[in-house]
Write an enzyme that holds these catalytic residues in place. Structure first.
Site, PDB file in Angstrom:
ATOM      1  N   CYS A  67      52.419  62.631  40.217  1.00  0.00           N
ATOM      2  CA  CYS A  67      51.987  62.233  41.562  1.00  0.00           C
ATOM      3  C   CYS A  67      50.743  62.981  42.017  1.00  0.00           C
ATOM      4  O   CYS A  67      50.152  62.631  43.049  1.00  0.00           O
ATOM      5  CB  CYS A  67      53.133  62.454  42.561  1.00  0.00           C
ATOM      6  SG  CYS A  67      54.479  61.259  42.357  1.00  0.00           S
ATOM      7  N   LYS A 125      47.544  60.837  42.542  1.00  0.00           N
ATOM      8  CA  LYS A 125      47.422  59.886  43.649  1.00  0.00           C
ATOM      9  C   LYS A 125      46.073  60.043  44.348  1.00  0.00           C
ATOM     10  O   LYS A 125      45.497  61.137  44.392  1.00  0.00           O
ATOM     11  CB  LYS A 125      48.551  60.120  44.673  1.00  0.00           C
ATOM     12  CG  LYS A 125      49.922  59.726  44.179  1.00  0.00           C
ATOM     13  CD  LYS A 125      51.007  60.082  45.185  1.00  0.00           C
ATOM     14  CE  LYS A 125      51.002  59.169  46.384  1.00  0.00           C
ATOM     15  NZ  LYS A 125      52.204  59.375  47.234  1.00  0.00           N
ATOM     16  N   ASP A 139      55.269  53.953  54.657  1.00  0.00           N
ATOM     17  CA  ASP A 139      56.619  54.313  54.230  1.00  0.00           C
ATOM     18  C   ASP A 139      56.749  54.241  52.719  1.00  0.00           C
ATOM     19  O   ASP A 139      55.785  53.936  52.005  1.00  0.00           O
ATOM     20  CB  ASP A 139      57.645  53.402  54.926  1.00  0.00           C
ATOM     21  CG  ASP A 139      58.891  54.164  55.355  1.00  0.00           C
ATOM     22  OD1 ASP A 139      59.343  55.023  54.579  1.00  0.00           O
ATOM     23  OD2 ASP A 139      59.390  53.919  56.462  1.00  0.00           O
ATOM     24  N   ASP A 150      55.722  52.258  41.552  1.00  0.00           N
ATOM     25  CA  ASP A 150      55.193  53.611  41.436  1.00  0.00           C
ATOM     26  C   ASP A 150      54.907  53.908  39.965  1.00  0.00           C
ATOM     27  O   ASP A 150      55.757  53.673  39.102  1.00  0.00           O
ATOM     28  CB  ASP A 150      56.197  54.629  41.988  1.00  0.00           C
ATOM     29  CG  ASP A 150      55.516  55.894  42.490  1.00  0.00           C
ATOM     30  OD1 ASP A 150      54.576  56.359  41.812  1.00  0.00           O
ATOM     31  OD2 ASP A 150      55.917  56.418  43.542  1.00  0.00           O
TER      32      ASP A 150
END
Length: 321
Positions: free
Chosen positions: A18, A21, A50, A68
């Site tokens: 992550c 990102k 969200d 994801d």
């Protein structure tokens, strides 16, 4: 030593997990050009920042949808698949739902990495889907300069059990279900500095499912919930507070930090994404005197991969929670 053992997946990508990102600031600019779509059945869309989209089916039944994916965060392809799958499933759990099925998203540099290694990534993802009790039902793949992998996950719940990240109430207490420091430890691993005995600690943290979220969604005392990922604890607390029209106070000495991560903090090992995160939202943070500033900078914006659930709870319902 096999060919697979000699290959370090993390060396084929500029980022990790992550931490790759897009920064919160840049993402805000991108989405500013895409106005939210209005559909009475769309209960949660991207305009709310969200974890997943929520769409009403019929009666009180709702569909939860998320995708994801990221570049390798560990060198072992099987574990990489496990981490990516657990991380994607977390978005459904963070909404208070339960997953139904998943499909894979795979980008692979065929000329650089053997297809068999991609096969191990898929096997790892399937093992986590099996643990979650859902099928890995297909997917899509492309050739790409860097390897990336993740899942599109479909889940379900009832509308009264959906937990947004923007519905915290004044006086709520904040809980975090996993310790912090994953970004620091994965950066140490990428640089070849992670102690051999710490790999198991890191991997166990990365692949642990946040399935608790499905049960927490049914508690009235849980007002808001999200998972802590690439923007770090500070970024996701800010999203929850600002989305709820509130501020938040953190007791720094109460923050759970992996003991192993503290070793690498002392060595000043910091992911690049930490700087991007801090630059994006530090103007919204006040750090009181007495808090170790350098340490706070290392841990508050540290990008987590499959991090814990951040939960806002009614103080009168803490015992039930």
């Amino acid at each position: 030593m096999s060919q697979q053992d000699q290959i370090r997946l993390t060396q084929f990508a500029h980022g990790a997990g992550c931490g790759c990102k897009i920064s919160p600031q840049v993402l805000k600019e991108i989405l500013a050009e895409s106005p939210a779509q209005h559909d009475v059945r769309l209960l949660v869309g991207f305009d709310l920042n969200d974890d997943a989209a929520v769409y009403r089916l019929d009666g009180d039944r709702v569909l939860i949808s998320t995708v994801d994916f990221f570049t390798p965060i560990v060198d072992d392809p099987f574990i990489y698949g496990q981490v990516a799958a657990a991380n994607a499933l977390s978005d459904v759990y963070a909404m208070g739902g339960r997953p139904l099925l998943a499909t894979a998203v795979l980008g692979w540099p065929i000329e650089k990495l053997p297809p068999a290694i991609a096969g191990e990534v898929i096997k790892g993802a399937r093992s986590i889907c099996d643990l979650a009790g859902i099928p890995l039902a297909g997917g899509h793949s492309i050739e790409s300069p860097e390897p990336f992998f993740g899942l599109h996950v479909t889940g379900e719940s009832k509308d009264q059990f959906i937990k947004k990240n923007s519905t915290a109430k004044e006086g709520d207490l904040l809980f975090l279900t996993k310790p912090l420091g994953v970004g620091i430890m994965t950066t140490a691993a990428k640089r070849g500095l992670l102690h051999e005995s710490h790999h198991e600690v890191l991997n166990n943290q990365l692949i642990k499912l946040n399935s608790l979220g499905g049960a927490l969604g049914q508690l009235d005392g849980v007002h808001a919930m999200t998972d802590v990922t690439g923007f770090g604890l500070a970024g996701h607390v800010l999203e929850m507070a600002q989305g709820s029209g509130l501020t938040a106070v953190l007791n720094y000495t109460s923050l759970p930090i992996l003991e192993e991560a503290k070793i690498y903090m002392q060595q000043q090992i910091v992911p690049d994404a930490t700087y991007r995160n801090w630059n994006a939202y530090s103007s919204s943070i006040q750090i009181q005197q007495g808090v170790p500033m350098m340490e706070a900078f290392q841990i508050l914006p540290d990008p987590q991969t499959n991090g814990g659930l951040l939960i806002a709870v009614d103080p009168n319902e803490v015992e039930t929670f």
